[in-house]
Write a protein that holds these residues in place. Structure first.
Motif, PDB file in Angstrom:
ATOM      1  N   LEU A 209       0.817  -1.212   0.000  1.00 16.51           N
ATOM      2  CA  LEU A 209       0.000   0.000   0.000  1.00 16.51           C
ATOM      3  C   LEU A 209       0.849   1.259   0.000  1.00 16.51           C
ATOM      4  O   LEU A 209       0.625   2.171  -0.808  1.00 16.51           O
ATOM      5  CB  LEU A 209      -0.942  -0.009   1.203  1.00 16.51           C
ATOM      6  N   ILE A 210       1.832   1.326   0.882  1.00 13.08           N
ATOM      7  CA  ILE A 210       2.605   2.574   1.004  1.00 13.08           C
ATOM      8  C   ILE A 210       3.606   2.752  -0.133  1.00 13.08           C
ATOM      9  O   ILE A 210       4.157   3.853  -0.297  1.00 13.08           O
ATOM     10  CB  ILE A 210       3.327   2.662   2.365  1.00 13.08           C
ATOM     11  N   ASN A 211       3.831   1.724  -0.923  1.00 15.86           N
ATOM     12  CA  ASN A 211       4.707   1.858  -2.085  1.00 15.86           C
ATOM     13  C   ASN A 211       3.955   2.237  -3.358  1.00 15.86           C
ATOM     14  O   ASN A 211       4.589   2.507  -4.381  1.00 15.86           O
ATOM     15  CB  ASN A 211       5.485   0.558  -2.319  1.00 15.86           C
ATOM     16  N   LEU A 212       2.631   2.254  -3.302  1.00 14.32           N
ATOM     17  CA  LEU A 212       1.853   2.572  -4.500  1.00 14.32           C
ATOM     18  C   LEU A 212       2.221   3.934  -5.102  1.00 14.32           C
ATOM     19  O   LEU A 212       2.517   4.020  -6.304  1.00 14.32           O
ATOM     20  CB  LEU A 212       0.356   2.512  -4.195  1.00 14.32           C
ATOM     21  N   PRO A 213       2.213   5.039  -4.322  1.00 19.28           N
ATOM     22  CA  PRO A 213       2.534   6.321  -4.951  1.00 19.28           C
ATOM     23  C   PRO A 213       3.965   6.401  -5.455  1.00 19.28           C
ATOM     24  O   PRO A 213       4.226   6.960  -6.534  1.00 19.28           O
ATOM     25  CB  PRO A 213       2.266   7.345  -3.832  1.00 19.28           C
ATOM     26  N   ALA A 214       4.910   5.847  -4.706  1.00 18.73           N
ATOM     27  CA  ALA A 214       6.323   5.960  -5.096  1.00 18.73           C
ATOM     28  C   ALA A 214       6.629   5.172  -6.362  1.00 18.73           C
ATOM     29  O   ALA A 214       7.439   5.612  -7.192  1.00 18.73           O
ATOM     30  CB  ALA A 214       7.215   5.492  -3.947  1.00 18.73           C
ATOM     31  N   ASN A 252       3.627  -3.092  -7.583  1.00 13.07           N
ATOM     32  CA  ASN A 252       4.476  -1.905  -7.632  1.00 13.07           C
ATOM     33  C   ASN A 252       5.721  -2.063  -8.497  1.00 13.07           C
ATOM     34  O   ASN A 252       6.095  -1.141  -9.208  1.00 13.07           O
ATOM     35  CB  ASN A 252       4.892  -1.518  -6.206  1.00 13.07           C
ATOM     36  N   ALA A 253       6.375  -3.209  -8.434  1.00  8.03           N
ATOM     37  CA  ALA A 253       7.664  -3.365  -9.116  1.00  8.03           C
ATOM     38  C   ALA A 253       7.562  -3.195 -10.627  1.00  8.03           C
ATOM     39  O   ALA A 253       8.519  -2.750 -11.276  1.00  8.03           O
ATOM     40  CB  ALA A 253       8.267  -4.728  -8.778  1.00  8.03           C
TER      41      ALA A 253
END
Length: 325
Positions: A209-214, A252-253
């Motif tokens: 979840l917290i890597n979605l924007p980055a 994300n990757a």
């Protein structure tokens, strides 16, 4: 203030990284967090516990780690601002935040793979890439070693550079440290193995979840870097993201990997082996697959440019924000 703190952190990390002598003396924030996670895991993830209890205990572990991390960072920021006037407080907090960003170390680790292939051949390349990836490396040829190194560069640009920077801008030092705490927990316990499947469930889900924007921002930065440097294909990067990012097995990757593949006109991802088991994954990009050390060097050049674009963007946003507010 967070924009200027972030710029200080980026510049210090690019210039100095995390000194080895300091690591030898006191370790690193990630190792401190890792010790707390390991302490909780050895006590709360016992085989005799039920699946449900281990999932609850893993969630509790994550909460404890995040609470301890946030408390330490909030106290550090408060004392620093109380003792030191601006801009000295910004410099000190930025120096602390630089420990959570991995531009320089990522560049050095991936460069080591290119150097190993160039100087020591395939065996040295396999050994070097095995230091930065989790897949099986014993049977990789030069193209697969090069692909693994470039994939690691793209994915870790998102996880190790853009994500902590994003949360540093949003939440200051506590924001970046909390991100690092969750990311470290995911890397240690967020696996689908028998031991960690239940205990690491919360860490794995929150990390996604917290890597979605980055991850999306990292792809845009790579594409922007390709647009300002000759020899790279920004349009190809965009097309690869649109066509392939959503097909990657990771939520994300695939974004930074697809952007990197399209910008370099190569193919990344695809099937690979972990612990003897083949993991099927979609290919990112539609270019060449016969890669070598020279392609790793090109990817590193694009990475450097993306870091410059990133720093310039932070500086510009900080300037605009200071003028408006």
């Amino acid at each position: 203030m967070f924009f200027f703190t972030s710029l200080v952190a980026l510049l210090l990390d690019a210039a100095c990284g995390y000194p080895q002598w300091l690591f030898a003396r006191i370790g690193h924030p990630v190792t401190w967090i890792g010790r707390l996670i390991a302490w909780c895991e050895t006590r709360w993830n016992l085989p005799r516990f039920s699946f449900g209890r281990r999932r609850v205990n893993g969630t509790a572990c994550l909460i404890v780690v995040m609470a301890a991390t946030a408390a330490a960072c909030v106290a550090f920021e408060a004392v620093t601002r109380l003792v030191l006037p601006w801009p000295f407080s910004v410099l000190v907090i930025g120096a602390a935040a630089s420990m959570l960003i991995a531009q320089r170390s990522l560049y050095e680790h991936v460069t080591a793979v290119a150097e190993a292939l160039e100087d020591g051949g395939i065996d040295a390349g396999r050994k070097a890439v095995g230091m930065i990836v989790g897949r099986d490396t014993a049977d990789l040829d030069e193209a697969a070693v090069s692909r693994a190194a470039i994939e690691s560069l793209a994915e870790n640009y998102s996880d190790g550079v853009v994500a902590p920077l994003f949360w540093l801008i949003v939440g200051g030092l506590p924001g970046a440290a909390l991100y690092k705490a969750v990311n470290t927990a995911d890397s240690m316990i967020g696996h689908k193995s028998e031991r960690y499947h239940a205990f690491g469930w919360a860490a794995a889900r929150l990390d996604d979840l917290i890597n979605l924007p980055a991850s999306r921002l990292a792809a845009l930065l790579i594409i922007a870097a390709a647009g300002v440097r000759a020899g790279f294909d920004a349009r190809g990067g965009m097309q690869a993201v649109v066509q392939g990012a959503g097909r990657h097995r990771s939520p994300n990757a695939g974004w930074p990997e697809a952007a990197m593949a399209g910008a370099l006109d190569i193919r990344l991802a695809g099937p690979r082996s972990y612990g003897g088991a083949v993991v099927e994954d979609a290919w990112m990009g539609s270019g060449r697959s016969d890669l070598g050390a020279a392609d790793i060097r090109r990817a590193l050049s694009l990475f450097r440019t993306a870091c410059v674009v990133q720093a310039a963007s932070v500086a510009l946003l900080g300037l605009v924000t200071s003028m408006l507010f």
